[in-house]
Design a protein around this motif. Structure first.
Motif, PDB file in Angstrom:
ATOM      1  N   ARG A 205      -0.529   4.127  -7.496  1.00 24.47           N
ATOM      2  CA  ARG A 205      -0.286   5.664  -7.902  1.00 24.47           C
ATOM      3  C   ARG A 205      -1.468   5.323  -8.935  1.00 24.47           C
TER       4      ARG A 205
ATOM      5  N   GLU B 247       5.135  -0.185  -1.121  1.00 25.00           N
ATOM      6  CA  GLU B 247       4.978   1.587  -0.104  1.00 25.00           C
ATOM      7  C   GLU B 247       5.706   0.864   1.036  1.00 25.00           C
ATOM      8  N   GLU B 248       6.723   1.335   1.753  1.00 27.83           N
ATOM      9  CA  GLU B 248       7.185   1.033   2.870  1.00 27.83           C
ATOM     10  C   GLU B 248       6.601   1.096   4.063  1.00 27.83           C
TER      11      GLU B 248
ATOM     12  N   GLU C 261       6.619  -0.255  -7.084  1.00 25.00           N
ATOM     13  CA  GLU C 261       7.104  -0.028  -5.945  1.00 25.00           C
ATOM     14  C   GLU C 261       6.326  -0.622  -4.854  1.00 25.00           C
TER      15      GLU C 261
ATOM     16  N   ALA D  75       3.062   0.417  -3.346  1.00 26.87           N
ATOM     17  CA  ALA D  75       2.567   1.864  -3.416  1.00 26.87           C
ATOM     18  C   ALA D  75       1.494   3.247  -4.587  1.00 26.87           C
TER      19      ALA D  75
ATOM     20  N   LYS E 266      -0.279   6.764   1.993  1.00 31.77           N
ATOM     21  CA  LYS E 266       0.220   5.347   2.203  1.00 31.77           C
ATOM     22  C   LYS E 266      -0.703   4.529   3.371  1.00 31.77           C
TER      23      LYS E 266
ATOM     24  N   LYS F  54       3.644   0.528   4.390  1.00 37.63           N
ATOM     25  CA  LYS F  54       2.463  -0.682   4.601  1.00 37.63           C
ATOM     26  C   LYS F  54       3.325  -2.099   4.918  1.00 37.63           C
TER      27      LYS F  54
END
Ligand SMILES: [Zn+2]
Length: 569
Positions: free
Chosen positions: A387, A301-302, A299, A385, A234, A304
């Protein structure tokens, strides 16, 4: 210990609805039994292993200046309200009310208690630094307890708290814990990585997680194949890709895209790969709208985003938000967003152009969208996000996503707790100052489960000898044979005299059941005394780790076990 007297009920069959190998094997080997969801009895075998892990932790804590105390589990709510954690913890906190209507909780950690304790009794710089720790059960009302000891609602933790005069002192105390943790997990024979991590609910700054590698682990980390980068997933920052070779000169054109409200649908309709699309994700950040731009195949990365916009609470747009704030769900693009909307773009968007994105009109997209001509970006940030296969920020090599179980976590807290609790001491010059604190946890019951994840095979557990409940077992293969019983008893006695933690399997069971149980429980060394061996004057030995079998003369069997144990992991 005679197994005929030991409460160690093993299970022949796999228990139902158990996902993790550690959970399955700790149940089957008779280490634990479930009482209710996420709450377990620790049986005698399990408790022996737990005590061994505790001993390692205590030795290393004491060697690093830690002093053990014991704090209550049942805590008053008021200090938790002062630090804000009463609300921050949300539903995860076990709350209760006493008969006088006072709000209380079951402690998940003890910063509030220990801070007030130290402030009350160690008010001078002369008392510092101090490192106080305990090993105690902790509580979290997990939404979905699973994996046995890995994510229970009750768990055994070592938690240590350091108090220093200044930030340099805090960093020294932190480093001492960092080194102690390495020694602890090395001694526990765990395969682990150390990563810098997200602060989380405890708050504060610098912090590291000690993550035991495990396929069932829910804590992900990114690791460079070249070995020069490790980070919590994360918090991991990939190197942005080279900007796509699109010059950004295409004109902005609207295209009709019926029923294409997803990246996949637009992508196949227009025959363009997802990375050509500019995805516009909308969030509410404490009442204001935030647009996050990133390539269509990535996507957000919430975690962050949360950290970037802290302390505003982040919430992804729900269906009702789109219409209420004038957006068309599925067809949002960054063109013409009003000044009240914060536009953030991931670094991967920088330098590329001619994007395909929503036209802010139902069933329509645009091609050739370019900044700054068609839309603005307020800031470029790391928001993607990570990967598997992304590029390492250090060397550009490939990053791999690994799975792990967090077994230890150390934090530099600074004045996160001393400030709201007004915990001060009088310094040498007479000034009143806030303690600089650190908080350091080890999941003791988790260490056992993590070791079980790393050390098992089809036959059962094969825990390293430092935490196996017994180092060796002497198996009486033929209980009705006098010579066998006498030899087994003698070897058992001799091993005990040599200080080996040994069990004698004298149960009224067949030899086959005893062998299967010995493998399941995972005694590092097994000694089998049977009719044929006694006639030949030998005992059979087996090293559980690799299944290697050997024989020793009956008279030397105890010494042979001691020698074999030396080689056991
Ligand atoms: Zn690298």
């Amino acid at each position: 210990m005679r197994l005929s007297h030991l409460f160690a009920p093993t299970l022949r069959e796999d228990p139902a609805e158990v996902e993790a190998p550690s959970h399955r094997l700790l149940l089957r080997a008779g280490f634990i039994r479930q009482v209710t969801s996420g709450v377990y009895v620790t049986l005698p075998l399990g408790l022996r292993s737990i005590r061994k892990i505790e001993r390692i932790v205590r030795e290393e804590m004491e060697a690093s200046g830690g002093q053990e105390l014991r704090m209550p589990i049942l805590l008053p709510a008021e200090p938790w309200k002062a630090t804000g954690r009463w609300d921050l913890y949300g539903d995860t906190l076990f709350r209760l009310t006493d008969r006088h209507g006072r709000e209380m909780l079951l402690g998940p950690t003890q910063e509030e208690v220990v801070t007030l304790l130290v402030a009350g009794d160690l008010p001078s710089y002369r008392d510092l630094p101090v490192n106080l720790y305990q090993i105690e059960w902790k509580y979290r009302d997990e939404f979905r307890p699973r994996f046995g000891l890995l994510r229970g609602r009750e768990f055994l933790m070592k938690d240590a708290y350091t108090f220093d005069r200044d930030e340099e002192g805090m960093a020294r105390s932190y480093d001492a814990m960092f080194q102690a943790y390495r020694r602890i997990f090395d001694r526990c024979a765990l395969s682990y990585v150390i990563v810098e991590a997200e602060p989380g609910q405890i708050g504060g700054g610098v912090n590291h997680e000690f993550m035991a590698r495990a396929d069932v682990g829910e804590d992900l980390f990114a690791e460079c194949v070249n070995g020069d980068y490790l980070a919590d997933l994360k918090a991991a920052t990939p190197q942005p890709p080279e900007p796509a070779a699109r010059d950004g000169s295409a004109p902005l054109e609207k295209v009709h895209t019926p029923n294409a409200a997803t990246i996949e649908a637009v992508s196949s309709l227009l025959g363009m790969p997802g990375e050509r699309m500019l995805k516009t994700m909308l969030y509410d950040a404490g009442g204001t709208t935030v647009a996050v731009l990133l390539p269509g195949d990535r996507e957000v990365e919430e975690a962050k985003l949360e950290r970037l916009l802290f302390p505003a609470p982040i919430r992804r747009f729900e269906d009702g938000d789109f219409a209420a704030r004038g957006f068309v769900k599925g067809y949002v693009g960054p063109q013409g967003l009003d000044e009240g909307v914060t536009v953030l773009a991931d670094h991967a968007v920088r330098g590329a152009g001619d994007w395909v994105t929503g036209a802010n009109e139902a069933e329509h997209h645009v091609t050739g969208a370019n900044t700054p001509r068609d839309f603005r970006v307020d800031r470029y940030e790391d928001l993607v996000a990570l990967r598997d296969g992304d590029r390492c920020p250090k060397c550009g090599g490939q990053l791999r996503v690994g799975r792990s179980i967090v077994v230890g976590h150390i934090y530099q807290l600074g004045t996160r707790y001393s400030e709201p609790l007004e915990a001060t001491f009088v310094d040498e010059d007479g000034s009143v100052r806030l303690y600089q604190m650190g908080s350091h946890g080890i999941g003791i019951s988790r260490v056992l489960a993590a070791a079980a994840e790393q050390y098992h095979d089809e036959a059962g557990l094969r825990l390293p000898k430092v935490m196996a409940p017994f180092a060796a077992v002497v198996i009486v293969a033929n209980r009705d044979h006098e010579g066998v019983v006498a030899e087994a008893e003698r070897i058992y006695r001799e091993l005990a005299e040599r200080g080996v933690e040994v069990a004698l399997d004298d149960r009224e069971q067949t030899a086959g059941v005893k062998f299967a149980d010995a493998d399941l429980i995972g005694y590092p060394v097994q000694v089998v005394v049977g009719k044929r061996g006694v006639a030949a004057g030998t005992a059979d030995l087996k090293l559980r780790a690799d299944g290697e079998r050997s024989q020793a003369p009956l008279a030397d069997a105890a010494q042979a076990v001691v020698d074999l144990l030396e080689t056991a992991p």
